[in-house]
Write a protein that holds these residues in place. Structure first.
Motif, PDB file in Angstrom:
ATOM      1  N   ASN A  89    -105.038 -48.786  -4.337  1.00 50.37           N
ATOM      2  CA  ASN A  89    -103.717 -48.758  -4.949  1.00 50.37           C
ATOM      3  C   ASN A  89    -102.632 -48.882  -3.879  1.00 50.37           C
ATOM      4  OD1 ASN A  89    -101.223 -47.315  -6.222  1.00 50.37           O
ATOM      5  ND2 ASN A  89    -102.568 -47.897  -7.926  1.00 50.37           N
ATOM      6  N   TYR A 101     -92.954 -48.640  -7.482  1.00 54.69           N
ATOM      7  CA  TYR A 101     -92.912 -50.002  -8.015  1.00 54.69           C
ATOM      8  C   TYR A 101     -91.472 -50.392  -8.356  1.00 54.69           C
ATOM      9  CZ  TYR A 101     -94.779 -54.029 -10.568  1.00 54.69           C
ATOM     10  OH  TYR A 101     -95.089 -55.296 -10.983  1.00 54.69           O
ATOM     11  N   ARG A 151     -95.104 -42.972  -2.589  1.00 48.68           N
ATOM     12  CA  ARG A 151     -96.481 -43.329  -2.208  1.00 48.68           C
ATOM     13  C   ARG A 151     -97.231 -42.118  -1.647  1.00 48.68           C
ATOM     14  NH1 ARG A 151     -98.404 -46.497  -5.218  1.00 48.68           N
ATOM     15  NH2 ARG A 151    -100.219 -46.309  -3.897  1.00 48.68           N
ATOM     16  N   ASN A 174     -99.681 -51.939  -3.527  1.00 52.27           N
ATOM     17  CA  ASN A 174     -98.265 -51.604  -3.606  1.00 52.27           C
ATOM     18  C   ASN A 174     -97.529 -51.672  -2.271  1.00 52.27           C
ATOM     19  OD1 ASN A 174     -97.590 -50.544  -6.492  1.00 52.27           O
ATOM     20  ND2 ASN A 174     -99.672 -49.906  -6.011  1.00 52.27           N
TER      21      ASN A 174
END
Length: 150
Positions: A78, A138, A114, A82
């Motif tokens: 992930n 995001y 994050r 990102n």
């Protein structure tokens, strides 16, 4: 052509470089964390990784999956999905001449989101913790992209 010393004197670019270093270091730490969990739990994905613990049929028992290893691995994947877009868009954004305080807000929100995403993934914290941190990061990246397109 832009002189490199001009870029290095740009406060926004230097802020981006600092936050990019933090988030890339965190992403690199995820690789080490995955390896740590694989070694301590004796869980491997490839037969050649098991030779330390046994050979032949004895080594096959280490070719398995483990929830903790998979959780760390998914968090790392992930991050890759990102952080890479953030780095590209953030670099372009930082070179486009944004306001320093706005740029730092974007960078801090992304890095904080994050880090919190990783904490909520590995702990694990109940949803919507992980989802909110994902969408904040995001959204920050999309916001920088939008500002580039204006």
């Amino acid at each position: 052509m832009v002189d490199l010393t001009q870029i290095m004197d740009d406060e926004v670019f230097m802020a981006f470089a600092s936050y990019a270093t933090i988030i890339l270091s965190k992403m690199m730490l995820m690789s080490a964390t995955t390896a740590f969990y694989r070694m301590t739990r004796k869980v491997f994905a490839n037969p050649e990784d098991c030779v330390t613990f046994g050979k032949g049929e004895n080594a096959k028992k280490y070719l398995r999956t483990d929830d903790r290893v998979e959780r760390v691995r998914r968090a790392h994947l992930n991050d890759l999905e990102n952080i890479v877009p953030f780095l590209g868009i953030g670099l372009l954004y930082s070179l486009s001449g944004p306001d320093l305080s706005t740029a730092i807000l974007h960078f801090r929100l992304f890095v904080g989101a994050r880090i919190y995403h990783t904490i909520s993934y590995l702990t694990p914290l109940p949803q919507p913790n992980r989802a909110l941190s994902f969408f904040i990061g995001y959204g920050v990246t999309l916001s920088m992209a939008y500002r580039l397109l204006k």
